[in-house]
Design a protein around this motif. Structure first.
Motif, PDB file in Angstrom:
ATOM      1  N   SER A   1       0.874  -1.171   0.000  1.00 36.26           N
ATOM      2  CA  SER A   1       0.000   0.000   0.000  1.00 36.26           C
ATOM      3  C   SER A   1       0.908   1.216   0.000  1.00 36.26           C
ATOM      4  O   SER A   1       1.850   1.283   0.794  1.00 36.26           O
ATOM      5  CB  SER A   1      -0.897  -0.004   1.245  1.00 36.26           C
ATOM      6  OG  SER A   1      -1.512   1.253   1.440  1.00 36.26           O
TER       7      SER A   1
ATOM      8  N   GLY B   1       0.819   5.508  -0.101  1.00 30.40           N
ATOM      9  CA  GLY B   1       0.023   6.734  -0.080  1.00 30.40           C
ATOM     10  C   GLY B   1       0.148   7.443   1.247  1.00 30.40           C
ATOM     11  O   GLY B   1       0.678   6.897   2.228  1.00 30.40           O
TER      12      GLY B   1
ATOM     13  N   LYS C   1      -7.175   8.435   2.655  1.00 31.03           N
ATOM     14  CA  LYS C   1      -6.576   7.250   2.032  1.00 31.03           C
ATOM     15  C   LYS C   1      -7.052   5.942   2.652  1.00 31.03           C
ATOM     16  O   LYS C   1      -6.750   4.867   2.135  1.00 31.03           O
ATOM     17  CB  LYS C   1      -5.052   7.331   2.086  1.00 31.03           C
ATOM     18  CG  LYS C   1      -4.478   8.484   1.265  1.00 31.03           C
ATOM     19  CD  LYS C   1      -4.857   8.403  -0.205  1.00 31.03           C
ATOM     20  CE  LYS C   1      -4.263   9.528  -1.030  1.00 31.03           C
ATOM     21  NZ  LYS C   1      -4.681   9.487  -2.450  1.00 31.03           N
TER      22      LYS C   1
ATOM     23  N   GLN D   1      -5.354  -0.518  -2.659  1.00 28.81           N
ATOM     24  CA  GLN D   1      -5.689   0.879  -2.394  1.00 28.81           C
ATOM     25  C   GLN D   1      -7.057   0.914  -1.712  1.00 28.81           C
ATOM     26  O   GLN D   1      -8.028   0.374  -2.237  1.00 28.81           O
ATOM     27  CB  GLN D   1      -5.718   1.700  -3.688  1.00 28.81           C
ATOM     28  CG  GLN D   1      -5.943   3.185  -3.433  1.00 28.81           C
ATOM     29  CD  GLN D   1      -5.689   4.009  -4.685  1.00 28.81           C
ATOM     30  OE1 GLN D   1      -6.465   3.942  -5.637  1.00 28.81           O
ATOM     31  NE2 GLN D   1      -4.623   4.778  -4.695  1.00 28.81           N
TER      32      GLN D   1
ATOM     33  N   SER E   1      -8.703   3.813  -0.489  1.00 28.14           N
ATOM     34  CA  SER E   1      -9.091   5.220  -0.329  1.00 28.14           C
ATOM     35  C   SER E   1     -10.601   5.401  -0.199  1.00 28.14           C
ATOM     36  O   SER E   1     -11.387   4.668  -0.780  1.00 28.14           O
ATOM     37  CB  SER E   1      -8.609   6.033  -1.535  1.00 28.14           C
ATOM     38  OG  SER E   1      -7.208   5.969  -1.660  1.00 28.14           O
TER      39      SER E   1
ATOM     40  N   GLU F   1     -10.856   9.396  -4.469  1.00 27.80           N
ATOM     41  CA  GLU F   1      -9.700   9.511  -5.345  1.00 27.80           C
ATOM     42  C   GLU F   1     -10.076  10.353  -6.556  1.00 27.80           C
ATOM     43  O   GLU F   1     -11.251  10.682  -6.756  1.00 27.80           O
ATOM     44  CB  GLU F   1      -9.200   8.128  -5.814  1.00 27.80           C
ATOM     45  CG  GLU F   1      -8.348   7.383  -4.809  1.00 27.80           C
ATOM     46  CD  GLU F   1      -6.981   8.001  -4.578  1.00 27.80           C
ATOM     47  OE1 GLU F   1      -6.588   8.876  -5.373  1.00 27.80           O
ATOM     48  OE2 GLU F   1      -6.321   7.620  -3.590  1.00 27.80           O
TER      49      GLU F   1
ATOM     50  N   PRO G   1      -5.914   7.963  -9.686  1.00 30.94           N
ATOM     51  CA  PRO G   1      -4.737   7.693  -8.858  1.00 30.94           C
ATOM     52  C   PRO G   1      -3.511   7.203  -9.617  1.00 30.94           C
ATOM     53  O   PRO G   1      -3.542   6.155 -10.268  1.00 30.94           O
ATOM     54  CB  PRO G   1      -5.234   6.649  -7.858  1.00 30.94           C
ATOM     55  CG  PRO G   1      -6.509   6.134  -8.406  1.00 30.94           C
ATOM     56  CD  PRO G   1      -7.084   7.177  -9.282  1.00 30.94           C
TER      57      PRO G   1
ATOM     58  N   LEU H   1      -2.039   3.592  -8.869  1.00 34.97           N
ATOM     59  CA  LEU H   1      -2.618   2.443  -9.563  1.00 34.97           C
ATOM     60  C   LEU H   1      -1.964   2.257 -10.931  1.00 34.97           C
ATOM     61  O   LEU H   1      -1.676   1.124 -11.346  1.00 34.97           O
ATOM     62  CB  LEU H   1      -4.133   2.621  -9.732  1.00 34.97           C
ATOM     63  CG  LEU H   1      -5.017   2.456  -8.500  1.00 34.97           C
ATOM     64  CD1 LEU H   1      -6.482   2.665  -8.873  1.00 34.97           C
ATOM     65  CD2 LEU H   1      -4.836   1.089  -7.853  1.00 34.97           C
TER      66      LEU H   1
ATOM     67  N   CYS I   1      -3.954  -5.189  -8.940  1.00 36.72           N
ATOM     68  CA  CYS I   1      -4.455  -4.251  -7.939  1.00 36.72           C
ATOM     69  C   CYS I   1      -5.791  -4.697  -7.368  1.00 36.72           C
ATOM     70  O   CYS I   1      -6.652  -5.199  -8.099  1.00 36.72           O
ATOM     71  CB  CYS I   1      -4.620  -2.853  -8.545  1.00 36.72           C
ATOM     72  SG  CYS I   1      -3.092  -2.121  -9.169  1.00 36.72           S
TER      73      CYS I   1
ATOM     74  N   ALA J   1      -8.740  -2.660  -5.104  1.00 38.71           N
ATOM     75  CA  ALA J   1      -9.041  -1.293  -4.676  1.00 38.71           C
ATOM     76  C   ALA J   1     -10.528  -1.135  -4.401  1.00 38.71           C
ATOM     77  O   ALA J   1     -11.358  -1.868  -4.939  1.00 38.71           O
ATOM     78  CB  ALA J   1      -8.610  -0.289  -5.758  1.00 38.71           C
TER      79      ALA J   1
END
Length: 377
Positions: free
Chosen positions: A205, A207, A213, A280, A282, A285, A288, A291, A301, A303
């Motif tokens: 991860s 960020g 986030k 991710q 979040s 967003e 992003p 990504l 990924c 998310a």
């Protein structure tokens, strides 16, 4: 191709974060195609990024220190409130520097304003007849929850083009009565290269450690994942105001043996290639960049589907997996599915590496140039 003077006017020249990275990349790409580029920041950055010794563009910052917020006028005094008048006088003085820059530019110049706070100064300047492109670097829904929403509608209503990050977000702004809207995706920040071998038992991860986030939700999901996948590590890269709280939450959940708070990294591709899955979590967003970077490293990924930009990048069940926003159990199930299936990881990772090439920087830069030409007609 017409070579132009191009100005980026943003909150800061080189603030660490997605908008700052996007701005520096696009300024560099346009300068590389022969345009004369100037990046203007309203204030100095809080967390500066290194521009290198000789960036291919000029930089200007209007204030030596961050200006105070606009004071609210007292009810009975209104705009004649001395504090309001002093603040506006300081803004007009700073805007005069913008006016001088714009008047000195060659005909056909373009002014790109990626953040609406900066647009407040551009609105006070004489843009000298040059085209102005405003941008919103977050999803419509994220923006609507903030004070920026009304400011976007106010300050961008008369610019030559307001750019969202996706067609879906652009359509939402049209629904708000904005009749000057288009969209432009972010370019791929790094070239697709040697993919991750996807053999390390690491979920990455990357960020800022902030509420937006959603790393708190990621820890909740990981509490479901870790007992099912012993030997795997969740490696969290980043710093931020929520770090102490997140470390405490990690301890409360009993996850300290499987979670690694790795701090800020200056080598995002290296961090990604040392992982087998990227996650991710979040709450909101825009489009992003991380990504894009994960996919460029061949890392599948997982998310939260929290914005049109996320599902524009990741295609569910093809090159990654998307969970309903905030549904930590669904996020956990997607993680377990990839962590437990090496063949699926490899298939998704290879398709990610291929699919992400549609955001090739040269192609996106040409789209910008075509927009400049169109607006000049």
């Amino acid at each position: 191709m017409t070579q132009r003077d191009i100005f980026f006017v943003a909150n800061e020249v080189n603030e660490l974060g997605g908008v700052g990275r996007w701005q520096i990349q696009l300024a560099t790409l346009l300068a590389g195609r022969g345009h004369r580029v100037t990046v203007v920041g309203i204030a100095p950055p809080h967390h500066p990024m290194d521009l290198g010794e000789r960036p291919p563009f000029e930089t200007v910052t209007l204030y030596a220190r961050r200006p105070p917020s606009r004071p609210r006028p007292r009810r009975l005094v209104g705009r004649i409130d001395p504090a309001v008048r002093r603040h506006e006088a300081h803004m007009r003085q700073a805007a005069e520097r913008l006016t001088a820059l714009f008047r000195a530019a060659r005909p056909g110049a373009v002014i790109v304003v990626p953040q609406v706070w900066a647009m407040e100064w551009v609105a006070l300047a004489d843009t000298a007849g040059h085209r102005v492109i405003g941008m919103t670097h977050e999803s419509f829904d994220t923006c609507r929850k903030t004070s920026r929403f009304q400011r976007v509608k106010k300050y961008y209503q008369d610019v030559d083009r307001l750019l969202a990050l996706t067609q879906e977000d652009a359509d939402r702004w049209v629904g708000e009565g904005m009749n000057n809207v288009g969209f432009m995706p972010n370019p791929l920040p790094i070239p697709p290269g040697t993919p991750s071998p996807r053999s390390e038992k690491v979920v990455a991860s990357i960020g800022r450690l902030s509420h937006e986030k959603g790393v708190d939700m990621l820890l909740d999901a990981w509490a479901e994942v870790a007992p099912q996948q012993p030997g795997w590590t969740l490696r969290i890269y980043g710093r931020g105001e929520a770090e102490a709280e997140l470390r405490q939450r990690c301890a409360e959940l009993g996850l300290e043996d499987s979670v690694d708070f790795a701090g800020q990294t200056d080598d995002v591709p290296g961090a990604l290639r040392a992982s087998s899955v990227f996650v991710q979590s979040s709450r909101g967003e825009g489009f992003p960049l991380v990504l894009l970077e994960a996919m460029a490293c061949g890392v599948p990924c997982v998310a939260f589907d929290c914005a049109p930009g996320v599902r524009e990048i990741v295609t569910h069940e093809e090159d990654g997996l998307l969970a309903r926003p905030g549904n930590t159990s669904e996020l956990a199930r997607h993680l377990v599915r990839l962590m437990s299936d090496e063949q699926l990881r490899d298939a998704f990772g290879e398709r990610a590496l291929s699919n992400v090439r549609r955001f090739d920087p040269d192609a996106i830069t040409r789209r910008w140039e075509e927009l400049f030409d169109f607006l000049e007609r």
